[in-house]
Design a protein around this motif. Structure first.
Motif, PDB file in Angstrom:
ATOM      1  N   LEU A  87       4.849  -0.086  -0.044  1.00 51.45           N
ATOM      2  CA  LEU A  87       5.907   0.677  -0.701  1.00 51.45           C
ATOM      3  C   LEU A  87       6.200   1.863   0.212  1.00 51.45           C
ATOM      4  O   LEU A  87       5.312   2.673   0.466  1.00 51.45           O
ATOM      5  CB  LEU A  87       5.393   1.164  -2.057  1.00 51.45           C
ATOM      6  CG  LEU A  87       6.422   1.703  -3.019  1.00 51.45           C
ATOM      7  CD1 LEU A  87       7.212   0.556  -3.621  1.00 51.45           C
ATOM      8  CD2 LEU A  87       5.728   2.452  -4.149  1.00 51.45           C
ATOM      9  N   ILE A 129       4.044  -1.854  -7.417  1.00 48.74           N
ATOM     10  CA  ILE A 129       3.606  -3.040  -6.667  1.00 48.74           C
ATOM     11  C   ILE A 129       3.003  -4.069  -7.623  1.00 48.74           C
ATOM     12  O   ILE A 129       3.325  -5.255  -7.587  1.00 48.74           O
ATOM     13  CB  ILE A 129       2.579  -2.641  -5.571  1.00 48.74           C
ATOM     14  CG1 ILE A 129       3.274  -1.841  -4.473  1.00 48.74           C
ATOM     15  CG2 ILE A 129       1.902  -3.880  -4.973  1.00 48.74           C
ATOM     16  CD1 ILE A 129       2.321  -1.201  -3.458  1.00 48.74           C
ATOM     17  N   LEU A 190      10.341  -1.731  -0.947  1.00 46.71           N
ATOM     18  CA  LEU A 190       9.122  -2.472  -1.246  1.00 46.71           C
ATOM     19  C   LEU A 190       9.115  -3.718  -0.364  1.00 46.71           C
ATOM     20  O   LEU A 190      10.070  -4.501  -0.363  1.00 46.71           O
ATOM     21  CB  LEU A 190       9.090  -2.873  -2.726  1.00 46.71           C
ATOM     22  CG  LEU A 190       7.942  -3.784  -3.148  1.00 46.71           C
ATOM     23  CD1 LEU A 190       6.595  -3.084  -3.000  1.00 46.71           C
ATOM     24  CD2 LEU A 190       8.116  -4.251  -4.580  1.00 46.71           C
TER      25      LEU A 190
END
Lengths: 213, 204
Positions: A87, A129, A190
């Motif tokens: 990230l 995540i 991401l």
């Protein structure tokens, strides 16, 4: 499933199916995230690329070139779908991210307490995540486990290639999405990177997914 | 049956909670260190025994585990401990509670639907004491070097930046505003003492 006999070459169609799976998974993740963190987190339609590790870093760099330094949260996951999630967000966005949980029962966030700042960034990274990877795994009938997230602070974008220890000969599946936390106007990237070891399973899992329709 | 033996003999605490925070499993390690038998806590909300766990951070991450399938990690450096147990050794001084590193994750039923969350509890007291002693020794040593002009203050700071669990910039930012009436060596000495006291008091 006998993966040893599976052709692991990914076709364009496989890539398109994977993009669709990611799209559905990230959509679910986005809506369920709202129930957990009470925030609207938008995840753009993901892009899927099959790249060698060297090209991968170049790709990340190309997307993040507008920022001098990035804070990056790295978290590994493993199941049949195994890989690493990154990230990345501009260092300047950290303050906004840290303030997301300011309503906690803990004492007000001391911006000078690096441990608390780090913990908040890690928590946000862990939630984002975890949500995305778990939803992808769920759609493909897998269960994943996570390692603790790690913060790589103030990474100079130009040094990305030098700082990452990736095997340059390995092929990776790169999935990229842009996340946008609406109320705070924070944007970041991401990246999900899965290595060759997941490819055979992924190819079969995608076929099984399509067979349901 | 074998699984039960394993869960009851491993040197790690294991708690299983349902979606209402009621305890569904409490292994022998947890019973031994808490003094609460499984039969006593079974089916009871964990908050009745440990009300301090009912905080926004834990509730948020419990929700993330149950709804999203996330894992959440409670690092010792931030939390110290989740469950207030006595340290295992009788010879540990200055530490009232066992230092713990805990993980919370999802458990699914046969239909792969998340029904429970587990919390694993690892005793990291010894590692914590070792790390603290090591950091104290290093800081004392660096302080002496700096005082004797054997090492530039910047170098000492850079060693600290490298080893302490925060990034260099963060330590610098916290300690880099020296009052003008002090010389650099005196200032770095003060900074080292500050950092040392923070470590000793468990704030790091």
């Amino acid at each position: 499933m006998n993966t040893s006999q599976t052709d692991t070459t990914f076709t364009k169609e496989d890539g398109a199916i994977l993009e669709e799976v990611m799209n559905i998974a990230f959509g679910k993740a986005s809506s369920e995230l709202a129930t957990v963190v009470d925030l609207r987190i938008l995840l753009n339609a993901p892009k899927v690329e099959f790249l060698q590790a060297d090209d991968l870093l170049r790709w990340i760099k190309q997307d993040t070139a507008d920022n001098d330094t990035l804070n990056m949260i790295e978290q590994n996951f493993w199941g049949k779908y195994t890989g690493s999630a990154f990230l990345a967000f501009p260092t300047s966005a950290s303050k906004g991210l840290v303030s997301l949980f300011e309503d906690d029962d803990l004492p007000p966030m001391d911006e000078e307490n690096p441990l608390l700042v780090k913990e908040n960034l890690l928590e946000i990274g862990n939630i984002l995540i975890g949500a995305c990877v778990s939803k992808v795994a769920e759609l493909l009938d897998d269960e994943v486990t996570f390692s603790p997230p790690r913060l790589i602070p103030r990474m100079v974008v130009d040094n990305l290639a030098n700082e990452a220890r990736l095997d340059p000969d390995k092929v990776a599946i790169l999935i990229k999405t842009v996340f946008h936390i609406q109320d705070k106007d924070i944007k970041g990237f991401l990246f999900l990177v899965a290595g060759e070891e997941s490819m055979a399973w992924l190819k079969t899992a995608l076929q099984n997914f399509m067979a349901k329709f | 049956m074998i699984l039960n033996q394993i869960l009851d003999t491993i040197d790690i605490g294991l708690v299983i909670l349902d979606k209402d925070f009621k305890v569904r499993y409490w292994n022998r390690w947890m019973a031994m260190h808490s003094g609460i038998a499984f039969q006593e806590i079974k089916g009871v909300s964990i908050f009745e025994f440990y009300p301090h766990l009912k905080n926004k951070k834990l509730l948020r991450n419990f929700k993330a585990v149950i709804n999203l399938g996330n894992h959440y990690f409670f690092p010792q450096k931030l939390y110290g401990y989740l469950f207030p147990f006595r340290p295992e050794s009788n010879f540990v001084k200055d530490i009232n509670h066992m230092q713990q590193s805990c993980t919370m994750g999802p458990l699914r039923d046969d239909e792969k639907v998340i029904q429970y969350a587990y919390i694993s509890v690892k005793d990291v007291t010894e590692a914590y004491i070792y790390e603290t002693n090591l950091a104290s020794a290093l800081l004392t040593l660096l302080e002496k070097y700096v005082e004797k002009n054997d090492m530039p203050a910047e170098e000492a700071q850079s060693i600290l930046d490298e080893l302490l669990p925060t990034s260099g910039g963060e330590v610098m930012a916290k300690h880099s505003k020296p009052p003008k009436d002090k010389d650099t060596h005196a200032v770095i000495g003060d900074q080292l003492v500050d950092i040392l006291s923070e470590i000793a008091s468990g704030n790091r």
